[in-house]
Design a protein around this motif. Structure first.
Motif, PDB file in Angstrom:
ATOM      1  N   SER A   1       0.531  -1.408   0.281  1.00  0.00           N
ATOM      2  CA  SER A   1       0.015   0.456   0.051  1.00  0.00           C
ATOM      3  C   SER A   1       0.956   1.385   0.029  1.00  0.00           C
ATOM      4  CB  SER A   1      -0.845  -0.342   0.847  1.00  0.00           C
ATOM      5  OG  SER A   1      -0.006  -0.144   2.086  1.00  0.00           O
ATOM      6  N   LYS A   2       0.530   2.370  -0.636  1.00  0.00           N
ATOM      7  CA  LYS A   2       1.713   3.156  -0.534  1.00  0.00           C
ATOM      8  C   LYS A   2       1.968   4.359   0.630  1.00  0.00           C
ATOM      9  CE  LYS A   2      -0.601   7.072  -3.786  1.00  0.00           C
ATOM     10  NZ  LYS A   2      -1.502   7.554  -4.439  1.00  0.00           N
ATOM     11  N   ASP A   3       1.053   4.067   2.037  1.00  0.00           N
ATOM     12  CA  ASP A   3       1.340   3.948   3.691  1.00  0.00           C
ATOM     13  C   ASP A   3       2.548   2.980   3.996  1.00  0.00           C
ATOM     14  OD1 ASP A   3      -0.700   5.724   4.446  1.00  0.00           O
ATOM     15  OD2 ASP A   3      -1.566   4.731   6.151  1.00  0.00           O
ATOM     16  N   THR A   4       2.142   1.589   2.989  1.00  0.00           N
ATOM     17  CA  THR A   4       3.361   1.046   3.652  1.00  0.00           C
ATOM     18  C   THR A   4       5.031   1.307   3.241  1.00  0.00           C
ATOM     19  OG1 THR A   4       1.728  -1.061   4.042  1.00  0.00           O
ATOM     20  CG2 THR A   4       4.484  -1.548   3.533  1.00  0.00           C
TER      21      THR A   4
ATOM     22  N   LYS B   1       5.258  -3.953   9.224  1.00  0.00           N
ATOM     23  CA  LYS B   1       4.735  -2.674   9.827  1.00  0.00           C
ATOM     24  C   LYS B   1       3.648  -1.990  10.648  1.00  0.00           C
ATOM     25  CE  LYS B   1       3.109   1.864   7.934  1.00  0.00           C
ATOM     26  NZ  LYS B   1       1.289   2.134   8.602  1.00  0.00           N
TER      27      LYS B   1
ATOM     28  N   LYS C   1       5.788   3.956   1.070  1.00  0.00           N
ATOM     29  CA  LYS C   1       6.277   5.463   2.276  1.00  0.00           C
ATOM     30  C   LYS C   1       6.618   4.961   3.651  1.00  0.00           C
ATOM     31  CE  LYS C   1       3.419   9.443   0.217  1.00  0.00           C
ATOM     32  NZ  LYS C   1       2.596  10.212   0.915  1.00  0.00           N
ATOM     33  N   TRP C   2       6.823   4.347   4.349  1.00  0.00           N
ATOM     34  CA  TRP C   2       6.815   3.915   5.819  1.00  0.00           C
ATOM     35  C   TRP C   2       8.111   3.181   5.632  1.00  0.00           C
ATOM     36  CZ3 TRP C   2       7.352  -0.663   7.716  1.00  0.00           C
ATOM     37  CH2 TRP C   2       7.987  -0.392   9.634  1.00  0.00           C
TER      38      TRP C   2
ATOM     39  N   ASP D   1       3.283  -1.250  13.923  1.00  0.00           N
ATOM     40  CA  ASP D   1       2.259  -0.089  14.204  1.00  0.00           C
ATOM     41  C   ASP D   1       0.748  -0.774  15.358  1.00  0.00           C
ATOM     42  OD1 ASP D   1       2.348   2.014  12.575  1.00  0.00           O
ATOM     43  OD2 ASP D   1       1.407   0.809  10.819  1.00  0.00           O
TER      44      ASP D   1
END
Ligand SMILES: *[C@@H]1O[C@H](CO)[C@@H](O)[C@H](O)[C@H]1NC(C)=O
Ligand SMILES: *[C@@H]1O[C@H](CO)[C@@H](O)[C@H](O)[C@H]1NC(C)=O
Ligand SMILES: *[C@@H]1O[C@H](CO)[C@@H](O)[C@H](O)[C@H]1NC(C)=O
Ligand SMILES: *[C@@H]1O[C@H](CO)[C@@H](O)[C@H](O)[C@H]1NC(C)=O
Ligand SMILES: *[C@@H]1O[C@H](CO)[C@@H](O)[C@H](O)[C@H]1NC(C)=O
Length: 327
Positions: free
Chosen positions: A85-88, A241, A90-91, A245
């Motif tokens: 995913s975009k979030d993953t 992640k 990026k992180w 999280d």
């Protein structure tokens, strides 16, 4: 943000204390084993969802555990879940910004041409009992005589450069899995699954290059030669992640290899036995194969060592793992 972290930390301490105190009260107030049996029969027995004596998954799940434990995220990267995913993404990219410049989808596409990219160990069932030993590198293994106990597990999962030869009596002689990242990959037996943690994209490039053309500019490390592509598993960045999280609540920069290995075991095993975590008997920190002491305090680096250790105590208290601290 800092306030929130402090609050969750306090909450965790309180939860742990409640758990510990309730066990103490319970054991003091039950004056005879008969009373204990009566008390236990008062409570609805929570039904195990595996065939071990003590299962990680039970019906009537503890709310704290249920809120966090998520079996829908695969611990291993596969062809199916390789798109992050975009979030993953990026992180993951921000962990090591300089090492994450390559075209990710091109890299994984090539990688899964040589690495089996299927789901693994997702066969949880009421008639399954998979026991796992997670073997850390602590000096508290010295003289522990845990070898046979460790080897009696279905899976024996070790980490990084931990040796076996010459230490069998204390650490056992089998390794079904070894969790490591480039630079720390040692002692793979020919039937050991390497579980590679890609903290950075260059890890995936390196492995892809070593297993295919060897065309990456910096020559693949000699340690890559011992890797058997058929036995290679790749730790899923999405799972990494999730651990950070949901379980660590973003304490530290990213989870330690020890904690990532433990959480992997909690998700693929029915019973988890943990060895070689924590300080040596004299309170010092060292590896079981080293004579010199590393430190007198927990060497945590960028990891939230105390927080991870507290979570392990809580998981122990909730019967999700068993901790063997040397003897
Ligand atoms: C588990 O993870 C998936 C994917 O991130 C998410 O959609 C789902 O809500 C999570 N389930 C729980 C119980 O947290
Ligand atoms: C990355 O690789 C994919 C697949 O090989 C390709 O379709 C895409 O155009 C590449 N993206 C960039 C920015 O080069
Ligand atoms: C486990 O993974 C395999 C391979 O991806 C898949 O075929 C199978 O349906 C999965 N089983 C379960 C119970 O999810
Ligand atoms: C491992 O140790 C066991 C005893 O704990 C022994 O029976 C077995 O032969 C050993 N295996 C190897 C490969 O050394
Ligand atoms: C693995 O190594 C053992 C001895 O170390 C050997 O007997 C066996 O044939 C090897 N297996 C494979 C698949 O290479």
């Amino acid at each position: 943000m800092v306030d929130l972290k402090n609050r969750t930390r306090k909450l965790l301490i309180v939860l742990f204390c409640i758990c510990a105190i309730s066990i103490i009260i319970f054991s003091y107030s039950s004056t005879s084993s008969l009373q204990l049996a009566i008390r236990q029969s008062d409570k609805p027995v929570s039904k195990a969802l595996c065939a071990c004596r003590q299962c990680i998954s039970v019906e009537d799940e503890d709310p704290w555990f249920r809120k966090r434990f998520n079996t829908s995220i695969s611990p291993f990267l596969s062809q199916k879940n390789a798109i992050l995913s975009k979030d993953t993404f990026k992180w993951w990219q921000r962990l090591f910004p300089k090492a994450n410049k390559a075209n990710y989808s091109a890299v994984v596409q090539k990688l899964f041409q040589v690495v089996p990219g299927e789901g693994h160990y997702n066969d949880s069932a009421p008639n399954r009992c998979r026991t796992c030993a997670v073997v850390g590198n602590s000096g508290n293994l010295k003289g522990s005589d845990y070898g046979a106990l460790i080897d009696s597990n279905d899976f024996v999962i070790r980490m990084n450069r931990a040796p076996i030869l010459g230490y069998e009596k204390d650490v056992g002689n089998r390794s079904t899995h070894r969790v490591a990242y480039p630079g720390t990959i040692r002692h793979l037996q020919n039937d050991t699954h390497l579980i590679l943690i890609p903290f950075k994209m260059t890890t995936l490039e390196l492995i892809m290059s070593a297993l295919t053309t060897g065309s990456m500019k910096s020559a693949p490390l000699p340690e890559m030669a011992q890797i058997n592509a058929d036995k290679l598993l790749i730790y899923n960045p999405t799972f990494l992640k999730y651990i950070y999280d949901v379980w660590l609540e973003r304490h530290g920069k990213y989870p330690s290899t020890g904690f990532l290995t433990l959480m992997l075991a909690i998700h693929i095993c029915d019973e988890v036995n943990v060895f070689g975590f924590g300080a040596a008997k004299d309170g010092s920190w060292q590896h079981y194969w080293e004579k010199t002491k590393l430190s007198r305090r927990r060497p945590t680096g960028v990891h939230a060592g105390d927080y991870e250790s507290m979570l392990m105590k809580l998981l122990t208290c909730k019967n999700k793992m068993k901790l063997f601290e040397g003897r």
